[in-house]
Design an enzyme around this catalytic site. Structure first.
Site, short mmCIF file in Angstrom:
data_model
loop_
_atom_site.label_atom_id
_atom_site.label_comp_id
_atom_site.label_asym_id
_atom_site.label_seq_id
_atom_site.Cartn_x
_atom_site.Cartn_y
_atom_site.Cartn_z
N GLU A 188 -25.81 61.21 -13.37
CA GLU A 188 -25.60 60.19 -12.34
C GLU A 188 -26.40 58.91 -12.64
O GLU A 188 -25.90 57.81 -12.46
CB GLU A 188 -25.99 60.73 -10.96
CG GLU A 188 -25.08 61.84 -10.45
CD GLU A 188 -23.64 61.39 -10.22
OE1 GLU A 188 -23.41 60.18 -10.04
OE2 GLU A 188 -22.75 62.24 -10.23
N TYR A 239 -26.34 57.90 -2.68
CA TYR A 239 -25.27 58.35 -3.57
C TYR A 239 -25.74 59.46 -4.51
O TYR A 239 -25.14 60.54 -4.58
CB TYR A 239 -24.73 57.16 -4.39
CG TYR A 239 -23.82 57.58 -5.51
CD1 TYR A 239 -22.49 57.86 -5.27
CD2 TYR A 239 -24.30 57.71 -6.81
CE1 TYR A 239 -21.64 58.27 -6.29
CE2 TYR A 239 -23.47 58.11 -7.84
CZ TYR A 239 -22.15 58.38 -7.57
OH TYR A 239 -21.32 58.80 -8.59
N ASP A 263 -18.98 56.26 -3.23
CA ASP A 263 -19.13 55.18 -4.21
C ASP A 263 -17.90 54.29 -4.12
O ASP A 263 -17.07 54.43 -3.21
CB ASP A 263 -19.32 55.75 -5.63
CG ASP A 263 -18.07 56.43 -6.18
OD1 ASP A 263 -17.09 56.63 -5.42
OD2 ASP A 263 -18.05 56.75 -7.38
#
Length: 210
Positions: A36, A119, A137
């Site tokens: 990520e 997120y 997102d």
């Protein structure tokens, strides 16, 4: 369209269309977090070799934490936004020192770590620990806005609240990991910013934007 229908449809689509990526073959929070961070502001094609290099050089969060900063920055070279690399290293050090090398399994606690916002915390929580918290997102914003006709401005505080609430109202408690990845993949591959594949869309009959 009800929650069960939406989640069932998008998960079925994902199982048929998902790209084979190494961080999708694991529930290791370290590898999920690493992917990520690397993929923030980086395309998958560019980020994948970096992910592989980091995992090979630092197979655990402890090995990353105890590495010299210059080695971490050398591996990061070419990705830009070096604050991401420094936050990555700082986060690893905190997990090593304060959590004995184990990621906290709470969404709220994950958000207290350096460089981890809503997120990334949601991605780790849902994929590694099966916590039903939605990842939101750009891809997810777009899918929700089109399918459900949400017109709130996504950059406004109200808009963010509306989109997060909608995403969290749809996430199934038994497959939060698959649902989140399905939403992101559907936005990336099918419900694209330009030239979305509306004619072959699984939500063709229900989508407000169609």
């Amino acid at each position: 369209m009800d929650k069960k229908t939406f989640s069932k449809k998008i998960i079925a689509w994902y199982e048929e269309n998902k790209r084979s990526l190494p961080w999708r073959q694991t529930r290791d929070p370290y590898k999920i977090w690493l992917s990520e961070v690397i993929l923030q502001q980086t395309r998958i094609a560019q980020g994948l070799p970096y992910y592989i290099s980091f995992v090979e050089s630092f197979p655990t969060v402890k090995s990353l934490a105890r590495a010299p900063e210059d080695k971490v920055l050398r591996l990061w070279q070419g990705l830009g936004y070096y604050s991401r690399a420094r936050n990555l290293h700082a986060c690893a050090k905190k997990i090593d020192k304060e959590y004995d090398g184990k990621f906290p399994d709470s969404f709220e606690e994950l958000k207290t770590l350096p460089g981890i916002g809503d997120y990334t915390a949601a991605a780790i929580a849902s994929i590694a620990f099966q916590i039903p918290v939605a990842v939101v997102d750009g891809n997810v914003f777009r899918v929700l806005a089109r399918v459900f006709g949400i017109e709130e401005e996504i950059t406004s505080n109200k808009g963010k609240t509306v989109f997060k609430a909608k995403a969290n109202s749809l996430i199934p408690t038994d497959q939060p990991d698959v649902f989140n990845q399905a939403m992101m993949e559907f936005g990336a591959l099918h419900c694209t910013p330009k030239n979305p594949k509306c004619q072959s869309c699984l939500f063709k009959k229900d989508c407000v934007a169609n």
